[in-house]
Motif scaffolding. Structure first.
Motif, PDB file in Angstrom:
ATOM      1  N   LEU A 297      58.537  12.894   8.915  1.00  0.00           N
ATOM      2  CA  LEU A 297      57.291  12.945   9.671  1.00  0.00           C
ATOM      3  C   LEU A 297      57.503  12.302  11.033  1.00  0.00           C
ATOM      4  CD1 LEU A 297      54.852  11.931   6.817  1.00  0.00           C
ATOM      5  CD2 LEU A 297      54.907  14.165   7.944  1.00  0.00           C
TER       6      LEU A 297
ATOM      7  N   TYR B 201      53.674  17.272   4.019  1.00  0.00           N
ATOM      8  CA  TYR B 201      53.208  15.945   4.447  1.00  0.00           C
ATOM      9  C   TYR B 201      53.344  14.934   3.309  1.00  0.00           C
ATOM     10  CZ  TYR B 201      49.910  12.126   5.046  1.00  0.00           C
ATOM     11  OH  TYR B 201      49.333  10.882   5.074  1.00  0.00           O
TER      12      TYR B 201
ATOM     13  N   MET C 189      56.440  17.245  12.305  1.00  0.00           N
ATOM     14  CA  MET C 189      57.643  16.811  11.594  1.00  0.00           C
ATOM     15  C   MET C 189      58.861  17.047  12.475  1.00  0.00           C
ATOM     16  SD  MET C 189      56.937  17.939   7.639  1.00  0.00           S
ATOM     17  CE  MET C 189      58.085  16.713   6.996  1.00  0.00           C
TER      18      MET C 189
ATOM     19  N   HIS D 214      56.951  13.940   2.268  1.00  0.00           N
ATOM     20  CA  HIS D 214      57.679  13.086   3.216  1.00  0.00           C
ATOM     21  C   HIS D 214      56.931  11.798   3.547  1.00  0.00           C
ATOM     22  CE1 HIS D 214      59.668  16.989   3.611  1.00  0.00           C
ATOM     23  NE2 HIS D 214      60.731  16.287   3.918  1.00  0.00           N
TER      24      HIS D 214
END
Length: 455
Positions: free
Chosen positions: A417, A274, A440, A277
């Motif tokens: 994401l 997380y 994602m 990105h």
């Protein structure tokens, strides 16, 4: 005895607050009361929460006989059984820890490098281009398959498939703040049949017991001392008196490794993906570092990459999977920060609050891996795996897996994401995890990295 100040709300209200929104609970009361405060949760002894590094150092370096920690972990008993090292104290805890430590260090651990990369490649390789997938679920499958193979040498077959499915289902059953309540409130642990929450949990647990005991009996019958899996090493291990672990001890320690060893790692890797990105500058720096390897993902080289290491450290700083260390139950009068604590008082250094101290980590809510390149932190300022004799036994393995999974994914695929809005952590059992809504998308492939075979 005068305890540190703390919230005065009814104990059951405090417990509900702690279960439903643990970070709000910690941050609200640390802002109000400072480095040390007393939580009072219905059904628990006074719980002193600590975030002062000097005081944490004093607690973690105090003679272990001063505290009982296993006694403070009893809410984990339904998950791991009576003989788990989580629940033991004194010589029994020390014995189990000594028996379990060797498989998670040195060459034994390195032998799993190719396995980790191959499983990661298979799991992510199944995702369809442009179709959103749940990040945590994918990472849970990777880490569960890694731990099943590493612990049991299992990678296929009926027992492997059933154990994989039922372990995931049992953990999902206590995955939300509401369902987690059953661990904190024994009054909810009532079996009203297959369709009741606790009844369903108990039946899954019994089936896991059957599968694990069957595996133990079969492995004893066909024992191969040359097998590289952890179960073989556990069966071969002997304590100072020459005694091996019983079937019951093996069972409970295996469950401890299976549940704690994959669940926490899956959350940490999902968080790292997380942040990488969510922040393009972090992703760009990390890709540049990985690309400098020239397509060779040698595990020993990957482990030494400074920026990847910093990304993993910052991931475990900002949202540590465990918010608190193992609770320490005072056994004889104990002085700390001007207070004298009577036997029965619980003291718990708070990982989350310490990791968010402004004086240690300026802009603590900001994800900034560079902070770990600019200075080193003491084990009382940064301790995502706990400390002293209660530090996570699988720490080295978890770090190894985390780095290799991230390096494999980033080297092979372009990801994005599905929704780049900020994501808040949620309670998952006794841990902190990304929400299931975090998704994602695989947007393309990069040049496939070559992964050397370990020999």
């Amino acid at each position: 005895m005068k305890l540190p100040p703390g919230p005065q709300a009814p104990h059951i209200i405090q417990l509900i607050h702690w279960i439903a929104n643990p970070l709000d609970y910690l941050e609200s009361f640390s802002q109000r009361y400072g480095d040390i405060f007393t939580a009072r949760w219905s059904g628990f002894a006074p719980f002193v929460i600590l975030s002062n590094p000097q005081a944490i150092q004093e607690v973690l370096t105090t003679d272990a006989k001063q505290f009982h920690s296993g006694e403070g972990n009893q809410l984990l008993r339904p998950l791991v059984g009576n003989y788990s090292m989580f629940l033991l104290d004194g010589e029994r805890h020390q014995r189990q820890r000594q028996l379990l430590t060797p498989p998670f260090h040195g060459e034994r651990m390195k032998a799993y490098g190719k396995l980790i990369c191959d499983i990661t490649t298979e799991v992510i390789g199944r995702e369809r281009l442009g179709k959103a997938f749940r990040v945590r679920s994918a990472m849970q499958e990777v880490s569960l398959r890694v731990i099943l193979d590493a612990v049991f040498g299992m990678n296929e077959g009926e027992r492997f498939n059933e154990l994989k499915q039922i372990l995931a289902a049992m953990l999902d059953a206590v995955s939300s703040p509401v369902s987690s309540s059953v661990l904190f409130l024994p009054s909810l642990q009532r079996d009203f049949g297959d369709w009741s929450p606790w009844g369903s949990f108990i039946r899954r647990q019994k089936r896991i017991d059957q599968l694990v005991y069957t595996e133990i009996r079969q492995r004893r019958q066909d024992f191969d001392p040359n097998s590289a899996d952890i179960l073989t090493l556990m069966m071969s291990a002997r304590d100072a008196k020459g005694q091996a672990m019983s079937d019951e001890e093996l069972h409970d320690e295996l469950l401890t490794l299976l549940l704690a060893g994959h669940e926490t790692t899956a959350s940490a890797i999902a968080w790292a993906l997380y942040w990488i990105h969510h922040l393009p500058e972090v992703r760009d720096k990390l890709l540049k570092e990985l690309d400098n390897l020239g397509g060779e993902l040698d595990p020993s080289t990957v482990m030494k990459l400074p920026y990847l290491t910093a990304v993993c450290q910052e991931t475990l700083r900002i949202y540590p999977v465990a918010m608190l260390t193992s609770p320490r139950i005072v056994q004889s009068p104990y002085q700390l920060m001007g207070y004298e604590f009577e036997p029965g008082t619980v003291i718990s250094p708070c990982i989350y609050l310490t990791h968010h101290r402004e004086d240690l980590y300026p802009e603590p809510k900001r994800f900034k891996p560079e902070r770990f390149l600019e200075r080193q932190f003491s084990p009382y300022e940064y301790f995502p795996f706990g400390g002293s004799d209660r530090r996570c036994i699988g720490m080295a393995f978890a770090q190894y897996e985390m780095k290799l999974v991230l390096a494999t994914i980033l080297s092979r695929w372009e990801l994005a994401l599905a929704d780049n809005r900020p994501v808040a952590p949620v309670r998952r059992g006794v841990t902190l995890a990304p929400p299931t809504s975090l998704k994602m998308v695989v947007t393309g492939q990069r040049t496939a990295a070559k992964i050397p075979v370990q020999v």
